[in-house]
Design a protein around this motif. Sequence first.
Motif, PDB file in Angstrom:
ATOM      1  N   GLY A 200       0.828  -1.216   0.000  1.00  0.00           N
ATOM      2  CA  GLY A 200       0.000   0.000   0.000  1.00  0.00           C
ATOM      3  C   GLY A 200       0.854   1.254   0.000  1.00  0.00           C
TER       4      GLY A 200
ATOM      5  N   ASN B  70      -4.810  -1.794   1.332  1.00  0.00           N
ATOM      6  CA  ASN B  70      -3.503  -2.379   1.647  1.00  0.00           C
ATOM      7  C   ASN B  70      -2.785  -1.583   2.735  1.00  0.00           C
ATOM      8  N   LYS B  71      -2.719  -0.283   2.559  1.00  0.00           N
ATOM      9  CA  LYS B  71      -1.897   0.551   3.450  1.00  0.00           C
ATOM     10  C   LYS B  71      -2.460   0.594   4.877  1.00  0.00           C
TER      11      LYS B  71
ATOM     12  N   GLN C 212       2.270   1.675  -3.426  1.00  0.00           N
ATOM     13  CA  GLN C 212       1.218   2.169  -4.339  1.00  0.00           C
ATOM     14  C   GLN C 212       0.950   3.651  -4.080  1.00  0.00           C
ATOM     15  N   ASP C 213       1.019   4.032  -2.805  1.00  0.00           N
ATOM     16  CA  ASP C 213       0.800   5.430  -2.427  1.00  0.00           C
ATOM     17  C   ASP C 213       1.893   6.318  -3.039  1.00  0.00           C
TER      18      ASP C 213
ATOM     19  N   THR D 241      -8.152   0.414  -3.294  1.00  0.00           N
ATOM     20  CA  THR D 241      -7.215  -0.717  -3.167  1.00  0.00           C
ATOM     21  C   THR D 241      -5.964  -0.294  -2.399  1.00  0.00           C
ATOM     22  N   LEU D 242      -5.442   0.863  -2.776  1.00  0.00           N
ATOM     23  CA  LEU D 242      -4.227   1.382  -2.114  1.00  0.00           C
ATOM     24  C   LEU D 242      -4.439   1.471  -0.592  1.00  0.00           C
ATOM     25  N   HIS D 243      -5.577   2.045  -0.209  1.00  0.00           N
ATOM     26  CA  HIS D 243      -5.809   2.221   1.231  1.00  0.00           C
ATOM     27  C   HIS D 243      -6.179   0.919   1.931  1.00  0.00           C
TER      28      HIS D 243
END
Length: 291
Positions: free
Chosen positions: A151, A174-175, A154-155, A170-172
């Motif tokens: 994440g 994961n993060k 990706q961020d 999706t990014l968040h």
Amino acid sequence: MQIYKQRVETWLRNLLTSKPTDGNDLRAAMVYSVLNNGKRLRPALVYATGQILNVPLEQLDAAAASVELIHCYSLVHDDLPAMDDDDLRRGMPTCHKAYSEATAILTGDALQALAFQILADTELNPISPQQQIAMVHCLAKAAGPAGMVLGQAQDLAAEYKAVTLDELTTLHSNKTGALFCASVEMALIASQHNNDPIIREALLGYAYNLGLAFQIQDDILDITSDDATLGKPVGSDQALGKSTFPGLLGLSAAQHKANTTFEQALACLEQIKGDNSHLKALADLLVIRQK
Ligand code: GRG
């Protein structure tokens, strides 16, 4: 929630201060980065999930502490100049400002290793070896290259780029979401219900939606709050060219999405029998949070 916060803080204090320092800054920087003004949401999630599943608190302490250690490591590294380059965290100078960049890198490394050390310790984590292994696997997966670190990558890759709502979600997930889900899953592992697919799906659905709502709200607070209330600089998303939910949807639609996502989290709990009052209280606390 206060009882859970105090419980994990006492546990972490004993863990981090029981040994003498080794004549360098490492241990002091670890204490500085953990024993501060954190909300301890992830430990509360572990304990509150344990409540609905009837798990004794003693069997959840190591899980609660380990996810907070991973979270604290991620904050220390996230604040570094090579990442978000922040000066303020939890209302205090960030670790690399209070100590040095090298010490902050080592502090994050040490907190991460310590999280897994306590999960695998028979005295500190009084559950079966199978449950210990399952917890280590769960937390490593959530923290690593398929979860939080992914994440973060990706961020970073999304800075100054247009991303879609799906990509941002999706990014968040994961993060931020991965550690929320791991908090719930570790309590499930400590319980008698680990193989019940209905309970698993309901709890993970709760954690996923709670994490997403929390992140949407974080983006909103970055615009609407102030440094003193938030304990970190506001406006940092915009300064770093980050896509945000209010940026993509507008402020009022983002607020609406946060509210409906919180409701979805609560709806998931209806699938499970048992005392869900603490999980509900946790969601309610997040809805009204100011920092
Ligand atoms: C550097 C490997 C690496 C990962 C960093 C989670 C993360 C990934 C960075 C944290 C920065 C950030 C703003 C993440 C969004 C999630 C979030 C709002 C974290 C702050 O969590 P809180 O509000 O913080 O629970 P406290 O301080 O209360 O523990």
